[in-house]
Design an enzyme around this catalytic site. Structure first.
Site, PDB file in Angstrom:
ATOM      1  N   GLY A   1       0.824  -1.200   0.000  1.00 21.19           N
ATOM      2  CA  GLY A   1       0.000   0.000   0.000  1.00 21.19           C
ATOM      3  C   GLY A   1       0.859   1.251   0.000  1.00 21.19           C
ATOM      4  N   GLY A   2       0.548   2.155  -0.926  1.00 19.79           N
ATOM      5  CA  GLY A   2       1.304   3.400  -1.052  1.00 19.79           C
ATOM      6  C   GLY A   2       0.452   4.600  -0.693  1.00 19.79           C
TER       7      GLY A   2
ATOM      8  N   GLY B   1      -1.502   6.908   2.638  1.00 15.82           N
ATOM      9  CA  GLY B   1      -0.944   7.627   3.778  1.00 15.82           C
ATOM     10  C   GLY B   1      -0.227   6.708   4.753  1.00 15.82           C
TER      11      GLY B   1
ATOM     12  N   SER C   1       2.154  -1.569  -4.496  1.00 13.73           N
ATOM     13  CA  SER C   1       0.886  -0.832  -4.501  1.00 13.73           C
ATOM     14  C   SER C   1       0.126  -1.078  -5.795  1.00 13.73           C
ATOM     15  CB  SER C   1       1.167   0.668  -4.352  1.00 13.73           C
ATOM     16  OG  SER C   1      -0.036   1.378  -4.371  1.00 13.73           O
TER      17      SER C   1
ATOM     18  N   PHE D   1     -14.946  19.650  14.558  1.00 15.46           N
ATOM     19  CA  PHE D   1     -15.373  18.464  13.812  1.00 15.46           C
ATOM     20  C   PHE D   1     -16.348  17.660  14.674  1.00 15.46           C
ATOM     21  CE2 PHE D   1     -13.990  16.048   9.951  1.00 15.46           C
ATOM     22  CZ  PHE D   1     -13.672  17.133   9.172  1.00 15.46           C
TER      23      PHE D   1
ATOM     24  N   ASP E   1      -8.789  -5.458   0.183  1.00 14.12           N
ATOM     25  CA  ASP E   1      -7.858  -6.530  -0.208  1.00 14.12           C
ATOM     26  C   ASP E   1      -6.994  -7.026   0.947  1.00 14.12           C
ATOM     27  OD1 ASP E   1      -8.865  -5.781  -2.626  1.00 14.12           O
ATOM     28  OD2 ASP E   1      -6.962  -5.193  -3.530  1.00 14.12           O
TER      29      ASP E   1
ATOM     30  N   GLN F   1     -19.114   2.802   9.089  1.00 12.95           N
ATOM     31  CA  GLN F   1     -19.525   4.193   9.298  1.00 12.95           C
ATOM     32  C   GLN F   1     -20.285   4.758   8.105  1.00 12.95           C
ATOM     33  OE1 GLN F   1     -16.587   7.730   9.736  1.00 12.95           O
ATOM     34  NE2 GLN F   1     -17.659   7.473  11.669  1.00 12.95           N
TER      35      GLN F   1
ATOM     36  N   HIS G   1     -21.445   8.254   6.685  1.00 15.41           N
ATOM     37  CA  HIS G   1     -21.224   9.694   6.829  1.00 15.41           C
ATOM     38  C   HIS G   1     -22.547  10.377   6.509  1.00 15.41           C
ATOM     39  CE1 HIS G   1     -19.656  13.700   6.210  1.00 15.41           C
ATOM     40  NE2 HIS G   1     -18.443  13.304   6.516  1.00 15.41           N
TER      41      HIS G   1
ATOM     42  N   LEU H   1     -18.452  12.810  -1.264  1.00 13.83           N
ATOM     43  CA  LEU H   1     -18.506  13.350   0.086  1.00 13.83           C
ATOM     44  C   LEU H   1     -18.602  14.877   0.102  1.00 13.83           C
ATOM     45  CD1 LEU H   1     -18.079  12.670   3.166  1.00 13.83           C
ATOM     46  CD2 LEU H   1     -15.709  13.342   2.790  1.00 13.83           C
TER      47      LEU H   1
ATOM     48  N   GLU I   1     -17.418  16.992   6.470  1.00 14.32           N
ATOM     49  CA  GLU I   1     -17.917  17.465   7.754  1.00 14.32           C
ATOM     50  C   GLU I   1     -17.414  18.891   8.042  1.00 14.32           C
ATOM     51  OE1 GLU I   1     -18.485  14.286  10.667  1.00 14.32           O
ATOM     52  OE2 GLU I   1     -16.929  15.323  11.803  1.00 14.32           O
TER      53      GLU I   1
ATOM     54  N   ARG J   1     -20.989  11.037  13.845  1.00 14.24           N
ATOM     55  CA  ARG J   1     -21.578  10.608  12.566  1.00 14.24           C
ATOM     56  C   ARG J   1     -22.650   9.542  12.725  1.00 14.24           C
ATOM     57  NH1 ARG J   1     -15.966  10.610   9.090  1.00 14.24           N
ATOM     58  NH2 ARG J   1     -15.819  12.876   9.045  1.00 14.24           N
TER      59      ARG J   1
ATOM     60  N   HIS K   1     -18.864   5.252   4.422  1.00 18.08           N
ATOM     61  CA  HIS K   1     -17.675   6.081   4.349  1.00 18.08           C
ATOM     62  C   HIS K   1     -16.417   5.387   4.848  1.00 18.08           C
ATOM     63  CE1 HIS K   1     -15.430   9.796   4.248  1.00 18.08           C
ATOM     64  NE2 HIS K   1     -15.260   9.829   5.554  1.00 18.08           N
TER      65      HIS K   1
ATOM     66  N   ARG L   1     -16.016   5.948  14.565  1.00 15.82           N
ATOM     67  CA  ARG L   1     -14.840   6.822  14.482  1.00 15.82           C
ATOM     68  C   ARG L   1     -15.279   8.283  14.492  1.00 15.82           C
ATOM     69  NH1 ARG L   1     -11.990   9.592  10.127  1.00 15.82           N
ATOM     70  NH2 ARG L   1     -13.428   8.778   8.566  1.00 15.82           N
TER      71      ARG L   1
ATOM     72  N   GLY M   1     -14.734  11.930  13.016  1.00 16.25           N
ATOM     73  CA  GLY M   1     -14.148  12.495  11.807  1.00 16.25           C
ATOM     74  C   GLY M   1     -12.832  13.177  12.127  1.00 16.25           C
TER      75      GLY M   1
ATOM     76  N   ASN N   1      -9.989  11.787  12.795  1.00 15.71           N
ATOM     77  CA  ASN N   1      -9.031  10.959  13.524  1.00 15.71           C
ATOM     78  C   ASN N   1      -8.284  10.001  12.600  1.00 15.71           C
ATOM     79  OD1 ASN N   1      -9.163  11.928  16.086  1.00 15.71           O
ATOM     80  ND2 ASN N   1     -10.513  10.346  16.885  1.00 15.71           N
TER      81      ASN N   1
HETATM   82  C1  LIG Z   1     -13.720  11.066   0.379  1.00 18.47           C
HETATM   83  C2  LIG Z   1     -13.048  10.803   1.702  1.00 18.47           C
HETATM   84  C3  LIG Z   1     -12.732  11.856   2.546  1.00 18.47           C
HETATM   85  C4  LIG Z   1     -12.104  11.606   3.758  1.00 18.47           C
HETATM   86  N1  LIG Z   1     -11.799  12.670   4.558  1.00 18.47           N
HETATM   87  C5  LIG Z   1     -11.149  12.443   5.737  1.00 18.47           C
HETATM   88  C6  LIG Z   1     -10.744  13.531   6.563  1.00 18.47           C
HETATM   89  O1  LIG Z   1     -10.940  14.696   6.236  1.00 18.47           O
HETATM   90  N2  LIG Z   1     -10.122  13.247   7.721  1.00 18.47           N
HETATM   91  C7  LIG Z   1      -9.859  11.966   8.130  1.00 18.47           C
HETATM   92  O2  LIG Z   1      -9.272  11.766   9.190  1.00 18.47           O
HETATM   93  N3  LIG Z   1     -10.217  10.914   7.337  1.00 18.47           N
HETATM   94  C8  LIG Z   1     -10.839  11.122   6.158  1.00 18.47           C
HETATM   95  N4  LIG Z   1     -11.195  10.055   5.374  1.00 18.47           N
HETATM   96  C9  LIG Z   1     -10.719   8.716   5.739  1.00 18.47           C
HETATM   97  C10 LIG Z   1      -9.243   8.585   5.405  1.00 18.47           C
HETATM   98  O3  LIG Z   1      -8.948   9.375   4.280  1.00 18.47           O
HETATM   99  C11 LIG Z   1      -8.834   7.144   5.124  1.00 18.47           C
HETATM  100  O4  LIG Z   1      -9.273   6.307   6.159  1.00 18.47           O
HETATM  101  C12 LIG Z   1      -7.326   7.034   5.000  1.00 18.47           C
HETATM  102  O5  LIG Z   1      -6.834   7.994   4.090  1.00 18.47           O
HETATM  103  C13 LIG Z   1      -6.908   5.641   4.578  1.00 18.47           C
HETATM  104  O6  LIG Z   1      -5.513   5.644   4.368  1.00 18.47           O
HETATM  105  P1  LIG Z   1      -4.726   4.290   4.106  1.00 18.47           P
HETATM  106  O7  LIG Z   1      -3.304   4.643   3.907  1.00 18.47           O
HETATM  107  O8  LIG Z   1      -5.073   3.331   5.177  1.00 18.47           O
HETATM  108  O9  LIG Z   1      -5.352   3.720   2.766  1.00 18.47           O
HETATM  109  P2  LIG Z   1      -5.429   4.346   1.279  1.00 18.47           P
HETATM  110  O10 LIG Z   1      -5.051   5.756   1.208  1.00 18.47           O
HETATM  111  O11 LIG Z   1      -6.769   3.945   0.769  1.00 18.47           O
HETATM  112  O12 LIG Z   1      -4.307   3.540   0.516  1.00 18.47           O
HETATM  113  C14 LIG Z   1      -4.408   2.160   0.266  1.00 18.47           C
HETATM  114  C15 LIG Z   1      -3.214   1.713  -0.529  1.00 18.47           C
HETATM  115  O13 LIG Z   1      -3.216   0.296  -0.609  1.00 18.47           O
HETATM  116  C16 LIG Z   1      -2.939  -0.119  -1.903  1.00 18.47           C
HETATM  117  N5  LIG Z   1      -3.566  -1.451  -2.093  1.00 18.47           N
HETATM  118  C17 LIG Z   1      -4.824  -1.828  -1.790  1.00 18.47           C
HETATM  119  N6  LIG Z   1      -5.002  -3.121  -2.106  1.00 18.47           N
HETATM  120  C18 LIG Z   1      -3.842  -3.582  -2.607  1.00 18.47           C
HETATM  121  C19 LIG Z   1      -3.396  -4.823  -3.126  1.00 18.47           C
HETATM  122  N7  LIG Z   1      -4.193  -5.884  -3.215  1.00 18.47           N
HETATM  123  N8  LIG Z   1      -2.117  -4.911  -3.560  1.00 18.47           N
HETATM  124  C20 LIG Z   1      -1.281  -3.835  -3.536  1.00 18.47           C
HETATM  125  N9  LIG Z   1      -1.657  -2.632  -3.067  1.00 18.47           N
HETATM  126  C21 LIG Z   1      -2.920  -2.510  -2.596  1.00 18.47           C
HETATM  127  C22 LIG Z   1      -3.475   0.964  -2.808  1.00 18.47           C
HETATM  128  O14 LIG Z   1      -2.764   0.984  -4.018  1.00 18.47           O
HETATM  129  C23 LIG Z   1      -3.198   2.215  -1.970  1.00 18.47           C
HETATM  130  O15 LIG Z   1      -1.918   2.705  -2.249  1.00 18.47           O
HETATM  131  C24 LIG Z   1     -11.816  10.284   4.141  1.00 18.47           C
HETATM  132  C25 LIG Z   1     -12.136   9.229   3.311  1.00 18.47           C
HETATM  133  C26 LIG Z   1     -12.769   9.487   2.118  1.00 18.47           C
HETATM  134  C27 LIG Z   1     -13.147   8.303   1.260  1.00 18.47           C
END
Ligand SMILES: Cc1cc2nc3c(=O)[nH]c(=O)nc-3n(C[C@H](O)[C@H](O)[C@H](O)COP(=O)(O)OP(=O)(O)OC[C@H]3O[C@@H](n4cnc5c(N)ncnc54)[C@H](O)[C@@H]3O)c2cc1C
Length: 582
Positions: free
Chosen positions: A12-13, A15, A37, A117, A212, A231, A233, A243, A246, A291, A359, A394, A396, A398
């Site tokens: 995963g690439g 955050g 990723s 929030f 996945d 959750q 939203h 979206l 919030e 939420r 969400h 959760r 918002g 966090n």
């Molecule tokens: C529209 C929206 C707005 C949001 N706004 C907020 C906010 O303001 N504040 C807040 O706190 N949260 C917010 N959230 C929630 C938050 O953004 C996410 O929970 C968080 O960014 C998830 O980060 P992550 O790194 O866990 O996953 P992601 O950023 O989803 O990254 C997942 C990574 O895994 C990789 N991956 C997945 N499956 C595979 C596989 N089988 N093989 C290889 N690679 C794979 C993908 O390529 C990707 O790089 C929001 C969510 C959404 C949808």
């Protein structure tokens, strides 16, 4: 078959994955770090986050208040030791991001700006206008690139965890360009694969959010924790599910029913604050309840006939007009853009139609507070993991901070584990990857009769009906039956594209399998939890039942439906109470 070997592999690439890569690279600059990723990192869903990231920074706030908000927001299902670690480390992570270049919005005196929030009693959400995730992910991506020892496998899909003699030692990855499956091995693996909101039809989640990593861990025998907590939203655009952050309510937006009435005042969320109050919107208003409660209030308002009927389901209105053009353009430019592009209206002048939308998944891969799963060598962080910070609901803002705090912690723990367990059974791992390649080829050269899209649509419909904001035993049982049926029908999947180069049907089929496993855990865990808590509201069991269910659920894979077990919630200083937001 070529084996790629690293000291640590991150799947995963987004955050969490990039924060983990930086933490590992920083600690040991000669460490080789593989990042697999399925998307280019900057396309990960983190980029879509709008509203902000929580962390105590202002003198009117305190660590104790943030802890208390998270615990009550979680309906007492958060592990309190995890919450304490998170809240204490959050400000440091956000300041660190600033030093790496994240352009946080500022007050006129130059200090960091924060906004209120949902479910937080004071304002503590850092933001970069309403494009916070975009700026955070850019910052993390460019910082990760500083470390020359980070090797990226972009557009490579992890299809299996490689486990040998009870230890996870890598992943088998499918290269989209060639259709080849190859082993990426390391003594420690961190899953950072994000959530699985796409198991539902109506969601804010990007198409790639198919759970996945959860499915990979589940198939390797690791339980998925608290999966019944999904959750909703309260404010998505009725057609697309896009979206409306919030932050729009944090800036002072209000929700009104078909008669223009602020209906939330009827649902134990407090009384309306005068929007012309000079202190508004710095004060938390009832629109800034948690939420789960806001989405549940929508359902109740709908039952009373207060919502508006539309082509894409019932909705209410979000009103920002009183904020004025200057504030809206300055603080919510992305909302202006989205409203213009997708519903053809201008929030400076028009009401925005909104309804609750799937969400975020509170549940995920069972980990401890260092991201370690019960499988030695396997770690998880970010939305795919459940370290038990969010419990049953959760708050918002966090989640963005969570992926920083726990991405870094998981990386440090994984590196340490790898240094003590560096031996790898390379030949056995390569044989597993080769076997996986054969299985994929064999499965997808079959000419079955079930189109991927049809199964996915039926899954989405079953979840939407059976695992909605309000659920009951009968509906959940029907959803369980449907998911089991779809699982059986997967055997007869039809792929029309049999080429090996950039075959987009292949990942779609793999994602469908993953979604079905994840959905099965959601509905089975929800059926077993005969109480109402946070986002899990059972019409047939309307009360919270701490006697029986102050526990985390754990879904284990079996050859039939998952086996549901429970483990204790860690309560330290904050004994369970009733939740009040009035
Ligand atoms: C529209 C929206 C707005 C949001 N706004 C907020 C906010 O303001 N504040 C807040 O706190 N949260 C917010 N959230 C929630 C938050 O953004 C996410 O929970 C968080 O960014 C998830 O980060 P992550 O790194 O866990 O996953 P992601 O950023 O989803 O990254 C997942 C990574 O895994 C990789 N991956 C997945 N499956 C595979 C596989 N089988 N093989 C290889 N690679 C794979 C993908 O390529 C990707 O790089 C929001 C969510 C959404 C949808």
């Amino acid at each position: 078959m070529e084996v790629r070997r690293h000291d640590i592999v991150i799947v995963g690439g987004g955050g969490a994955g990039l924060r983990a890569a930086i933490a590992a690279g920083e600690q040991f600059p000669d460490l080789s770090i593989g990042v697999v990723s399925k998307l280019y990192p900057m396309r990960s869903h983190t980029v879509a986050a709008e509203g902000g990231a929580a962390g105590v920074i202002k003198p009117n706030d305190s660590i104790e208040q943030h802890i208390s908000d998270v615990i009550s927001g979680s309906d007492w299902l958060a592990d309190q030791d995890v919450v304490e670690i998170f809240v204490n480390q959050a400000p440091r992570e956000l300041v660190q991001l600033e030093h790496w270049g994240c352009p946080w919005s500022r007050m006129p005196d130059g200090s960091v700006a924060v906004r209120p929030f949902g479910g937080m009693k004071t304002e503590r959400t850092w933001y970069a206008a309403d494009k916070t995730g975009f700026h955070m992910l850019h910052t993390l991506f460019q910082t990760a690139m500083k470390y020359g020892n980070v090797v990226r496998y972009d557009e490579n899909f992890a299809v299996q965890l490689l486990v040998h003699e009870g230890r996870c030692q890598g992943v088998a990855a499918l290269d989209f360009r060639t259709g080849e499956v190859f082993p990426v091995v390391a003594p420690a693996v961190i899953l950072c694969t994000g959530g699985g909101g796409r198991i539902f039809a109506f969601t804010t989640n990007a198409v790639a959010k198919t759970g996945d990593g959860m499915a990979l861990a589940y198939r390797a025998g690791v339980p998925l924790k608290d999966m019944e907590f999904v959750q909703f939203h309260p404010t998505g655009l009725p057609d697309t599910g896009i979206l409306i952050t919030e932050a729009a309510r944090g800036e002072g937006g209000i929700l009104v029913n078909k008669d223009g009435y602020r209906y939330l005042q009827d649902y134990d969320l407090g009384k309306p604050v005068d929007v012309n109050d000079p202190e508004h919107p710095r004060k938390s208003t009832m629109e800034l309840g948690p939420r789960d409660r806001l989405s549940q209030a929508f359902v109740k308002e709908q039952a009373k006939g207060g919502t508006i009927q539309g082509k894409f389901g019932d909705y209410v209105h979000l009103d920002l007009r009183h904020l004025g053009a200057k504030r809206i353009h300055e603080r919510l430019p992305f909302i202006v853009e989205l409203c213009h592009e997708y519903v053809g209206l201008d929030p400076v002048r028009d009401l925005i139609p909104v309804r609750p939308v799937v969400h975020y998944m509170m549940g995920g891969v069972h980990t401890d507070l260092d991201g370690a799963t019960p499988l030695p060598g396997l770690y998880a962080a970010g939305e795919c993991a459940c370290a038990s910070l969010n419990g049953a609901n959760r708050l918002g803002s966090n989640s963005l901070t969570e992926l920083l705090v726990f991405g870094a912690r998981a990386a440090r723990a994984a590196v340490e584990f790898g240094r003590q367990n560096s031996a790898l059974a390379t030949e056995a791992l390569a044989a597993q990857a080769a076997d996986q390649q054969r299985q994929i080829q064999e499965r997808f050269s079959r000419r079955g009769s079930e189109p991927i899209a049809r199964l996915r649509q039926e899954l989405n419909e079953a979840m939407e009906v059976g695992a909605a904001i309000e659920r009951d035993g009968e509906g959940l049982q029907q959803a369980c039956n449907k998911v089991a049926e779809l699982k059986a029908r997967l055997q007869d999947l039809r792929l029309t594209d049999h080429s090996t180069t950039f075959n987009t049907e292949l990942p779609a089929a793999l994602e469908l399998e993953n979604m079905i496993d994840v959905a099965e855990c959601v509905v089975q865990s929800a059926l077993a939890r005969t109480e109402s808590r946070g986002a899990h509201q059972r019409r047939d069991f309307p009360k919270r039942d701490d006697q029986q269910f102050l526990k985390h659920s754990l879904a284990y894979r079996t050859d039939a439906e998952p086996r549901i077990e429970y483990c204790d919630v860690t309560i330290t200083k904050w004994p369970p109470k009733e939740r009040h937001y009035g």
